[in-house]
Design an enzyme around this catalytic site. Structure first.
Site, PDB file in Angstrom:
ATOM      1  N   ASP A   8      22.760   5.005 -10.012  1.00 49.95           N
ATOM      2  CA  ASP A   8      22.393   4.097 -10.826  1.00 49.95           C
ATOM      3  C   ASP A   8      21.115   2.909 -10.560  1.00 49.95           C
ATOM      4  O   ASP A   8      20.850   2.392 -10.948  1.00 49.95           O
ATOM      5  CB  ASP A   8      23.604   3.409 -11.657  1.00 49.95           C
ATOM      6  CG  ASP A   8      24.704   3.935 -12.675  1.00 49.95           C
ATOM      7  OD1 ASP A   8      23.665   5.086 -12.903  1.00 49.95           O
ATOM      8  OD2 ASP A   8      25.915   4.453 -12.754  1.00 49.95           O
ATOM      9  N   SER A  23      14.373   6.594 -15.742  1.00 49.35           N
ATOM     10  CA  SER A  23      15.194   7.204 -15.629  1.00 49.35           C
ATOM     11  C   SER A  23      15.932   6.657 -16.796  1.00 49.35           C
ATOM     12  O   SER A  23      16.607   6.345 -17.310  1.00 49.35           O
ATOM     13  CB  SER A  23      16.622   6.988 -14.253  1.00 49.35           C
ATOM     14  OG  SER A  23      18.186   6.821 -14.648  1.00 49.35           O
ATOM     15  N   HIS A 135      18.840   3.449 -20.752  1.00 50.58           N
ATOM     16  CA  HIS A 135      18.685   3.658 -19.425  1.00 50.58           C
ATOM     17  C   HIS A 135      19.740   4.213 -18.359  1.00 50.58           C
ATOM     18  O   HIS A 135      21.120   3.904 -19.528  1.00 50.58           O
ATOM     19  CB  HIS A 135      17.982   2.649 -18.523  1.00 50.58           C
ATOM     20  CG  HIS A 135      17.676   2.405 -17.682  1.00 50.58           C
ATOM     21  ND1 HIS A 135      18.466   2.724 -16.033  1.00 50.58           N
ATOM     22  CD2 HIS A 135      16.425   2.341 -16.843  1.00 50.58           C
ATOM     23  CE1 HIS A 135      17.917   2.479 -15.116  1.00 50.58           C
ATOM     24  NE2 HIS A 135      16.604   2.627 -15.876  1.00 50.58           N
ATOM     25  N   HIS A 136      19.675   5.199 -17.741  1.00 50.28           N
ATOM     26  CA  HIS A 136      20.821   6.026 -16.983  1.00 50.28           C
ATOM     27  C   HIS A 136      21.733   4.793 -16.105  1.00 50.28           C
ATOM     28  O   HIS A 136      23.088   4.948 -15.695  1.00 50.28           O
ATOM     29  CB  HIS A 136      19.990   6.880 -15.991  1.00 50.28           C
ATOM     30  CG  HIS A 136      21.389   7.761 -15.310  1.00 50.28           C
ATOM     31  ND1 HIS A 136      22.912   7.767 -14.612  1.00 50.28           N
ATOM     32  CD2 HIS A 136      21.480   9.397 -16.094  1.00 50.28           C
ATOM     33  CE1 HIS A 136      22.788   8.863 -14.451  1.00 50.28           C
ATOM     34  NE2 HIS A 136      22.371   9.665 -14.902  1.00 50.28           N
ATOM     35  N   SER A 137      21.261   3.583 -15.971  1.00 43.18           N
ATOM     36  CA  SER A 137      22.167   2.344 -14.751  1.00 43.18           C
ATOM     37  C   SER A 137      23.811   2.270 -16.408  1.00 43.18           C
ATOM     38  O   SER A 137      24.561   1.589 -15.481  1.00 43.18           O
ATOM     39  CB  SER A 137      21.246   1.438 -14.950  1.00 43.18           C
ATOM     40  OG  SER A 137      20.904   1.163 -16.015  1.00 43.18           O
TER      41      SER A 137
END
Length: 206
Positions: A8, A23, A135-137
């Site tokens: 991440d 991402s 967001h993928h984080s």
């Protein structure tokens, strides 16, 4: 703040430096009918309390050398993250998918929590859709689908979906599960079964 870790943190750094490497996760939930907006808005607000990552914004270390972190946004405003609109008369599924594509290509405001949602009305047969972008984080594909489905009545308990979403988002944001945490007593699953907004299907793409 909570430090981003591993994949991440890497995807966040890469996306910040190169827009083509963003991402982003998009979840599309198709609904048999449009929900009442104020009720959906209240449920989204409660969901942000149940899934803390939805109220956290990125922080950057000095000179960008340290790993990025997530911290609670003191100025969080739900209405910055949600919107609703109706497709033009005669528009169909292609228009919806085009809007989803455009949403996926638009960057986040990195001074705010990294998510947004849109309720789209005017689909064929009186149907509606919820587009959820994260967001993928802060959430992976599974968490994004679970978050979307937890807002609506399904044939699987919403408690199950909300629990999975919270745990998956916690893992993405770098927090471990706490078995002693009872969760938010005012969770968004409380009146889902009575809402009358059956979700037909949901799918995420990144």
């Amino acid at each position: 703040g909570t430090q981003m870790r591993g994949w991440d943190a890497a995807t966040f750094r890469t996306a910040s430096g190169d827009p083509t490497m963003r991402s982003t996760v998009i979840a599309l939930t198709v609904l048999e009918q449009a929900p009442e907006w104020e009720r959906l808005r209240r449920r989204l607000n409660r969901l942000t309390l149940f899934v803390p990552a939805l109220r956290m914004r990125p922080l950057y270390g000095a000179l960008g050398l340290s790993a990025p972190r997530l911290a609670v946004d003191p100025d969080f405003d739900l209405d910055v993250h949600i919107r609703r609109y109706r497709l033009p008369e005669g528009a169909g599924w292609r228009a919806l998918l085009d809007d989803a594509r455009r949403m996926s290509l638009t960057d986040f405001d990195h001074n705010r929590p990294l998510w947004e949602a849109a309720l789209i009305e005017g689909l064929p047969g009186g149907q509606a859709a919820l587009l959820l972008k994260l967001h993928h984080s802060i959430a992976d594909g599974q968490a994004t689908v679970m978050i979307g489905l937890s807002l609506f009545a399904t044939n699987i308990s919403t408690e199950h979906f909300v629990g999975l979403a919270a745990r998956s988002a916690d893992r993405s944001a770098g927090r471990s599960d706490d078995p002693d945490d009872p969760g938010d007593p005012d969770d968004p699953a409380g009146d889902a079964a009575a809402a009358g907004w059956p979700a037909r299907r949901s799918k995420a793409a990144s």
